[in-house]
Design an enzyme around this catalytic site. Sequence first.
Site, PDB file in Angstrom:
ATOM      1  N   GLY A 183      10.806   6.730  81.425  1.00 12.21           N
ATOM      2  CA  GLY A 183      11.063   8.005  82.079  1.00 12.21           C
ATOM      3  C   GLY A 183      11.952   7.860  83.313  1.00 12.21           C
ATOM      4  O   GLY A 183      12.628   8.817  83.699  1.00 12.21           O
TER       5      GLY A 183
ATOM      6  N   GLU B  34      15.351   7.972  81.950  1.00 12.17           N
ATOM      7  CA  GLU B  34      15.591   9.351  81.495  1.00 12.17           C
ATOM      8  C   GLU B  34      15.827  10.296  82.669  1.00 12.17           C
ATOM      9  O   GLU B  34      16.692  11.170  82.605  1.00 12.17           O
ATOM     10  CB  GLU B  34      14.405   9.832  80.645  1.00 12.17           C
ATOM     11  CG  GLU B  34      14.316   9.066  79.335  1.00 12.17           C
ATOM     12  CD  GLU B  34      13.053   9.372  78.555  1.00 12.17           C
ATOM     13  OE1 GLU B  34      11.947   9.122  79.079  1.00 12.17           O
ATOM     14  OE2 GLU B  34      13.165   9.863  77.421  1.00 12.17           O
TER      15      GLU B  34
ATOM     16  N   GLU C  82       9.555   2.046  75.929  1.00  5.60           N
ATOM     17  CA  GLU C  82       8.389   2.782  75.415  1.00  5.60           C
ATOM     18  C   GLU C  82       7.835   2.183  74.120  1.00  5.60           C
ATOM     19  O   GLU C  82       6.627   2.198  73.881  1.00  5.60           O
ATOM     20  CB  GLU C  82       8.757   4.257  75.159  1.00  5.60           C
ATOM     21  CG  GLU C  82       8.915   5.103  76.413  1.00  5.60           C
ATOM     22  CD  GLU C  82      10.327   5.153  76.964  1.00  5.60           C
ATOM     23  OE1 GLU C  82      11.134   4.240  76.663  1.00  5.60           O
ATOM     24  OE2 GLU C  82      10.631   6.095  77.714  1.00  5.60           O
TER      25      GLU C  82
HETATM   26  C1  HXC Z   1       1.899   3.124  85.732  1.00  2.81           C
HETATM   27  C2  HXC Z   1       2.928   1.229  86.556  1.00  2.81           C
HETATM   28  C3  HXC Z   1       4.078   1.493  85.784  1.00  2.81           C
HETATM   29  C4  HXC Z   1       4.069   2.650  84.943  1.00  2.81           C
HETATM   30  C5  HXC Z   1       4.411  -0.304  86.910  1.00  2.81           C
HETATM   31  N1  HXC Z   1       3.174   0.115  87.242  1.00  2.81           N
HETATM   32  N2  HXC Z   1       4.976   0.512  86.021  1.00  2.81           N
HETATM   33  N3  HXC Z   1       1.859   2.041  86.525  1.00  2.81           N
HETATM   34  N4  HXC Z   1       2.960   3.428  84.967  1.00  2.81           N
HETATM   35  N5  HXC Z   1       5.118   3.014  84.191  1.00  2.81           N
HETATM   36  C6  HXC Z   1       2.228  -0.517  88.186  1.00  2.81           C
HETATM   37  C7  HXC Z   1       1.636  -1.777  87.618  1.00  2.81           C
HETATM   38  O1  HXC Z   1       0.564  -1.473  86.754  1.00  2.81           O
HETATM   39  C8  HXC Z   1       1.194  -2.496  88.863  1.00  2.81           C
HETATM   40  O2  HXC Z   1      -0.019  -1.922  89.298  1.00  2.81           O
HETATM   41  C9  HXC Z   1       2.270  -2.128  89.861  1.00  2.81           C
HETATM   42  O3  HXC Z   1       2.906  -0.939  89.343  1.00  2.81           O
HETATM   43  C10 HXC Z   1       3.334  -3.198  90.004  1.00  2.81           C
HETATM   44  O4  HXC Z   1       3.818  -3.518  88.701  1.00  2.81           O
HETATM   45  P1  HXC Z   1       3.837  -5.023  88.126  1.00  2.81           P
HETATM   46  O5  HXC Z   1       3.849  -4.889  86.641  1.00  2.81           O
HETATM   47  O6  HXC Z   1       2.778  -5.851  88.737  1.00  2.81           O
HETATM   48  O7  HXC Z   1       5.252  -5.521  88.653  1.00  2.81           O
HETATM   49  P2  HXC Z   1       6.227  -6.626  88.010  1.00  2.81           P
HETATM   50  O8  HXC Z   1       5.411  -7.781  87.493  1.00  2.81           O
HETATM   51  O9  HXC Z   1       7.268  -6.869  89.016  1.00  2.81           O
HETATM   52  O10 HXC Z   1       6.868  -5.920  86.714  1.00  2.81           O
HETATM   53  C11 HXC Z   1       7.718  -4.797  86.878  1.00  2.81           C
HETATM   54  C12 HXC Z   1       7.902  -4.080  85.515  1.00  2.81           C
HETATM   55  C13 HXC Z   1       6.514  -3.752  84.922  1.00  2.81           C
HETATM   56  C14 HXC Z   1       8.679  -4.997  84.543  1.00  2.81           C
HETATM   57  C15 HXC Z   1       8.731  -2.825  85.762  1.00  2.81           C
HETATM   58  O11 HXC Z   1       5.746  -3.063  85.916  1.00  2.81           O
HETATM   59  C16 HXC Z   1       6.560  -2.880  83.722  1.00  2.81           C
HETATM   60  O12 HXC Z   1       6.860  -3.341  82.603  1.00  2.81           O
HETATM   61  N6  HXC Z   1       6.196  -1.591  83.861  1.00  2.81           N
HETATM   62  C17 HXC Z   1       6.093  -0.645  82.761  1.00  2.81           C
HETATM   63  C18 HXC Z   1       7.443  -0.255  82.287  1.00  2.81           C
HETATM   64  C19 HXC Z   1       7.357   0.764  81.126  1.00  2.81           C
HETATM   65  O13 HXC Z   1       6.754   0.456  80.080  1.00  2.81           O
HETATM   66  N7  HXC Z   1       7.887   1.943  81.338  1.00  2.81           N
HETATM   67  C20 HXC Z   1       7.861   3.002  80.337  1.00  2.81           C
HETATM   68  C21 HXC Z   1       6.628   3.813  80.498  1.00  2.81           C
HETATM   69  S1  HXC Z   1       6.488   5.040  79.238  1.00  2.81           S
HETATM   70  P3  HXC Z   1      -1.216  -2.811  89.915  1.00  2.81           P
HETATM   71  O14 HXC Z   1      -2.289  -1.823  90.154  1.00  2.81           O
HETATM   72  O15 HXC Z   1      -1.530  -3.854  88.889  1.00  2.81           O
HETATM   73  O16 HXC Z   1      -0.624  -3.396  91.184  1.00  2.81           O
HETATM   74  C22 HXC Z   1       7.516   6.285  79.711  1.00  2.81           C
HETATM   75  C23 HXC Z   1       7.544   7.484  78.825  1.00  2.81           C
HETATM   76  C24 HXC Z   1       8.549   8.507  79.252  1.00  2.81           C
HETATM   77  O17 HXC Z   1       8.164   6.212  80.692  1.00  2.81           O
HETATM   78  C25 HXC Z   1       8.581   9.670  78.323  1.00  2.81           C
HETATM   79  C26 HXC Z   1       7.772  10.849  78.702  1.00  2.81           C
HETATM   80  C27 HXC Z   1       7.717  11.171  80.116  1.00  2.81           C
END
Ligand code: HXC
Length: 262
Positions: free
Chosen positions: A113, A116, A136
């Site tokens: 997102g 996006e 995603e």
């Molecule tokens: C909720 C999130 C998050 C997310 C990160 N965090 N991304 N929480 N939703 N999308 C939180 C982590 O859980 C963590 O919380 C804190 O932020 C720091 O993240 P880390 O993972 O510890 O950091 P790092 O190791 O540096 O990795 C960074 C990262 C990773 C590679 C960006 O966080 C990651 O892969 N995030 C998810 C990316 C993703 O899948 N995005 C798409 C989401 S779906 P804690 O509490 O552990 O400190 C989407 C759908 C959109 O976006 C369509 C409809 C709206």
Amino acid sequence: TEYETIRTELHGEGARRVALVTLNRPKQLNALNDRLMTELGAALKAFDADDGVGCIVITGSEKAFAAGADISEMKPLTFIDAYRTDFISRNWETIRSVRKPVIAAVAGYALGGGCELAMMCDFIIAADTAKFGQPEIKIGIFPGAGGTQRLPRAISKAKAMDMILTGRNMDADEAERAGLVSRVVPAAALIATALEAAETICGYGAPSVTMAKECVNRAYEGTLADGVAFERRLFHAVFATADQKEGMDAFLTKRPPQFRHE
Ligand code: HXC
């Protein structure tokens, strides 16, 4: 207005200033939860209605523009919850109704997102640290905030399929080569560069800026013939503005223009 998940400030001098909106959930890498998207929508609507604002910049932190929609909020969602609350149209699509230019200034992660949201802006200026992706697929879903439609238009079907089906990230250079971003600058210069671009836009006549944005958006929404016809209507209309006479007179008499935004 006091917001919890974003910060807002005004930059520049003159009749029309730049509104800078900073996404501010640093611990969650600016994960876009419902609260943040509602606050962002409210801020964008207020700035769009403010005659003292000419252009809007949206940015995040050094580490993340936004790491996606908030996964902890989405996990329990059922079909009927999503359908009944109109997830995500209800508060994500406000940005599409903004008539003033909106620039995304992206450093670090712009994933899911977050990518996006950046693509909903009029153009993206990236720091050399920027990483774009639609991961995603790795969590059992797929892009749902326009990514399956805007990414192919921005970077070709082949590259969009690659990104969306493998979930891999693109760095800033690849994003620039692919046409996703308009420029890449050193991270330390990101905000200054975006503000400078926005201030430049603020200095131009507002009607011509708004009309230009409307016309370019038409390029994506219909046929070429329809888009050209739309451009021609607005191009005729721009000759009804005072700023057109002023801009051309200033050029011909070799002086700086004094736009009145009318
Ligand atoms: C909720 C999130 C998050 C997310 C990160 N965090 N991304 N929480 N939703 N999308 C939180 C982590 O859980 C963590 O919380 C804190 O932020 C720091 O993240 P880390 O993972 O510890 O950091 P790092 O190791 O540096 O990795 C960074 C990262 C990773 C590679 C960006 O966080 C990651 O892969 N995030 C998810 C990316 C993703 O899948 N995005 C798409 C989401 S779906 P804690 O509490 O552990 O400190 C989407 C759908 C959109 O976006 C369509 C409809 C709206």
